[in-house]
Design a protein around this motif. Structure first.
Motif, mmCIF file in Angstrom:
data_model
loop_
_atom_site.group_PDB
_atom_site.id
_atom_site.type_symbol
_atom_site.label_atom_id
_atom_site.label_comp_id
_atom_site.label_asym_id
_atom_site.label_seq_id
_atom_site.Cartn_x
_atom_site.Cartn_y
_atom_site.Cartn_z
ATOM 1 N N THR A 115 4.388 -9.791 -5.791
ATOM 2 C CA THR A 115 4.572 -8.967 -6.994
ATOM 3 C C THR A 115 4.068 -7.539 -6.823
ATOM 4 N N PRO A 116 2.853 -7.305 -6.285
ATOM 5 C CA PRO A 116 2.423 -5.916 -6.064
ATOM 6 C C PRO A 116 3.333 -5.141 -5.118
ATOM 7 N N MET A 117 3.993 -5.853 -4.189
ATOM 8 C CA MET A 117 4.925 -5.185 -3.286
ATOM 9 C C MET A 117 6.221 -4.820 -4.002
ATOM 10 N N LEU A 118 6.681 -5.699 -4.899
ATOM 11 C CA LEU A 118 7.961 -5.476 -5.577
ATOM 12 C C LEU A 118 7.893 -4.398 -6.654
ATOM 13 N N ASN A 119 6.744 -4.269 -7.322
ATOM 14 C CA ASN A 119 6.645 -3.360 -8.469
ATOM 15 C C ASN A 119 7.066 -1.921 -8.173
ATOM 16 N N PRO A 120 6.635 -1.301 -7.050
ATOM 17 C CA PRO A 120 7.106 0.075 -6.779
ATOM 18 C C PRO A 120 8.617 0.170 -6.658
ATOM 19 N N PHE A 121 9.249 -0.845 -6.060
ATOM 20 C CA PHE A 121 10.702 -0.830 -5.916
ATOM 21 C C PHE A 121 11.383 -1.021 -7.272
ATOM 22 N N ILE A 122 10.808 -1.889 -8.106
ATOM 23 C CA ILE A 122 11.363 -2.116 -9.439
ATOM 24 C C ILE A 122 11.350 -0.825 -10.247
ATOM 25 N N LEU A 128 0.828 -1.205 0.000
ATOM 26 C CA LEU A 128 0.000 0.000 0.000
ATOM 27 C C LEU A 128 0.867 1.262 0.000
ATOM 28 N N VAL A 129 1.859 1.309 0.885
ATOM 29 C CA VAL A 129 2.713 2.495 0.985
ATOM 30 C C VAL A 129 3.489 2.722 -0.314
ATOM 31 N N GLY A 130 4.059 1.637 -0.862
ATOM 32 C CA GLY A 130 4.853 1.759 -2.083
ATOM 33 C C GLY A 130 4.040 2.222 -3.275
ATOM 34 N N ASN A 131 2.881 1.621 -3.480
ATOM 35 C CA ASN A 131 2.077 1.966 -4.662
ATOM 36 C C ASN A 131 1.383 3.315 -4.524
ATOM 37 N N VAL A 132 0.914 3.637 -3.319
ATOM 38 C CA VAL A 132 0.360 4.982 -3.097
ATOM 39 C C VAL A 132 1.459 6.028 -3.278
ATOM 40 N N PHE A 137 1.803 7.894 -16.720
ATOM 41 C CA PHE A 137 0.337 7.825 -16.666
ATOM 42 C C PHE A 137 -0.098 6.362 -16.566
ATOM 43 N N PHE A 138 0.494 5.509 -17.406
ATOM 44 C CA PHE A 138 0.195 4.075 -17.335
ATOM 45 C C PHE A 138 0.671 3.487 -16.001
ATOM 46 N N LEU A 139 1.803 3.983 -15.509
ATOM 47 C CA LEU A 139 2.352 3.466 -14.260
ATOM 48 C C LEU A 139 1.429 3.752 -13.075
ATOM 49 N N THR A 140 0.776 4.910 -13.061
ATOM 50 C CA THR A 140 -0.150 5.216 -11.963
ATOM 51 C C THR A 140 -1.330 4.245 -11.971
ATOM 52 N N HIS A 141 -1.833 3.919 -13.150
ATOM 53 C CA HIS A 141 -2.923 2.936 -13.229
ATOM 54 C C HIS A 141 -2.420 1.544 -12.846
ATOM 55 N N PHE A 142 -1.189 1.254 -13.213
ATOM 56 C CA PHE A 142 -0.573 -0.029 -12.848
ATOM 57 C C PHE A 142 -0.471 -0.146 -11.324
ATOM 58 N N ALA A 143 -0.021 0.922 -10.665
ATOM 59 C CA ALA A 143 0.076 0.932 -9.200
ATOM 60 C C ALA A 143 -1.310 0.824 -8.567
ATOM 61 N N PHE A 144 -2.298 1.489 -9.178
ATOM 62 C CA PHE A 144 -3.671 1.419 -8.667
ATOM 63 C C PHE A 144 -4.211 -0.011 -8.733
ATOM 64 N N THR A 145 -3.980 -0.710 -9.842
ATOM 65 C CA THR A 145 -4.462 -2.093 -9.947
ATOM 66 C C THR A 145 -3.720 -3.011 -8.980
ATOM 67 N N ASP A 146 -2.425 -2.743 -8.736
ATOM 68 C CA ASP A 146 -1.681 -3.510 -7.729
ATOM 69 C C ASP A 146 -2.336 -3.376 -6.357
ATOM 70 N N ILE A 147 -2.692 -2.142 -5.998
ATOM 71 C CA ILE A 147 -3.359 -1.903 -4.712
ATOM 72 C C ILE A 147 -4.685 -2.646 -4.649
ATOM 73 N N THR A 179 -6.615 -8.784 -15.053
ATOM 74 C CA THR A 179 -6.708 -8.636 -16.511
ATOM 75 C C THR A 179 -6.294 -7.234 -16.940
ATOM 76 N N ILE A 180 -6.709 -6.230 -16.164
ATOM 77 C CA ILE A 180 -6.283 -4.857 -16.470
ATOM 78 C C ILE A 180 -4.764 -4.760 -16.433
ATOM 79 N N GLU A 181 -4.158 -5.404 -15.445
ATOM 80 C CA GLU A 181 -2.697 -5.332 -15.316
ATOM 81 C C GLU A 181 -1.995 -5.927 -16.531
ATOM 82 N N CYS A 182 -2.540 -7.026 -17.072
ATOM 83 C CA CYS A 182 -1.981 -7.615 -18.303
ATOM 84 C C CYS A 182 -1.951 -6.586 -19.426
#
Length: 325
Positions: A279-286, A37-41, A59-69, A107-110
């Motif tokens: 994976t949702p936790m790692l994505n912000p760090f990546i 939550l902290v990383g993606n927010v 712009f795509f990355l913000t939606h990507f982080a939103f779907t991770d959350i 599916t959105i994340e794909c």
């Protein structure tokens, strides 16, 4: 779906049965969820407040982080509650809604990963036309279409998974309502449902994978034609974070959903934990540690905050001095 389904209750068996182990896992997964939550927010906030990141990729990355959350939240709170509770029952409607929302966001994340690959392709292969091809309007159209298609796909997935007759055991050998363990509880023939499910997963996962693969083949060909070694290194560097996210997400996705149901085994829970929580936790760090633009924006925000804090501190000390005088 039959009317008697509303009376059905399932029991989620979870990850392990040991009470001591469940407490340890609760602490571990709670930590993962909070970091997610902290990383993606943080990523969403950073992109919004940093003018240097106001471009299509982020712009795509913000939606990507939103779907991770979102898809992490669909799974984690329920799993954490079950780890501390003896009652692990979930209603038929609750199970179905959990699966529907999970399938929707995954599916959105794909599709978002495919859009981000196409964005990198245009930026590297057609830089002079980038602003024209990846305009703000095109970005919104791509994201809106991915949400619409993901919603339709999620409905199909849910119908295939929950549309049969449940008349036997109600114990789901998993920590959330996923397709494979739920289908095992159906009394009716599941062959046609599995085929439809497999077809839509193929369209979404394989289809987006092909877009990513073709984008990167084109990127590699363009980069290899560059004269400057520095330009080649810079072009490859801008793609590494995305490639890491793609490898992790699609690797576990292929393992889980594009193998015959007879091949599923105990490793499925490990793979599920990885793509639903890790994976949702790692994505912000990546995307932050492997991206110079994000690190630069983070440093600027840090300096801005520090300067603002120092300014307030100076004003406060002056006010105190004036009061003493």
């Amino acid at each position: 779906m039959g009317g008697n389904h509303t009376q059905i209750e399932f029991v989620l068996l979870g990850i392990i049965e040991s009470l001591c182990g469940q407490t340890t896992l609760f602490v571990f997964f709670l930590f993962i969820y909070v970091v997610t939550l902290v990383g993606n927010v943080g990523i969403i906030t950073l992109v919004r407040v940093s003018p240097s990141l106001h471009n299509p990729m982020y712009f795509f990355l913000t939606h990507f982080a939103f779907t991770d959350i979102c898809y992490s939240t669909v799974i984690s709170p329920r799993m954490l509650a079950d780890l501390l509770s003896e009652d692990k029952t979930i209603s038929f409607s609750g199970c179905m809604i959990q699966f529907l929302t999970f399938a929707f966001f995954v599916t959105i994340e794909c599709h978002l990963l495919a859009m981000m690959a196409y964005d990198r392709h245009v930026a590297i292969c057609q830089p002079l036309l980038y602003v024209t091809i990846i305009s703000s309007r095109v970005c919104w159209q791509l994201v809106a279409s991915s949400y619409l298609f993901a919603f339709l796909s999620a409905i199909v997935y849910t119908w295939c998974t929950f549309g049969g007759s449940f008349c036997g055991p109600n114990r789901i050998d998993h920590f959330f309502c996923d397709e494979v363990p739920v289908l095992k509880l159906l009394c009716s023939d599941t062959h046609s449902s599995e085929m439809v499910f497999f077809a839509f997963v193929t369209i979404n996962v394989v289809g987006t994978s092909v877009v990513i693969l073709l984008s990167y083949i084109s990127i590699i060909c363009t980069v290899l034609r560059m004269c400057s070694a520095q330009s080649r290194a810079r072009a490859f560097y801008t793609c590494t974070s995305h490639l890491m996210a793609v490898s992790i997400f699609f690797g576990t996705g292929f393992f889980m959903y594009l193998q015959p149901s007879s091949s599923h085994r105990s490793l499925d829970k490990v793979a599920s934990i990885f793509y639903t929580m890790v994976t949702p936790m790692l994505n912000p760090f990546i995307y932050s540690l492997r991206n110079k633009e994000v690190k630069g924006a983070l440093l600027k925000c840090g300096r801005r905050f520090f300067n603002h804090w120092q300014h307030k501190k100076v004003l406060s000390s002056r006010t105190c001095t004036d009061l003493v005088k």
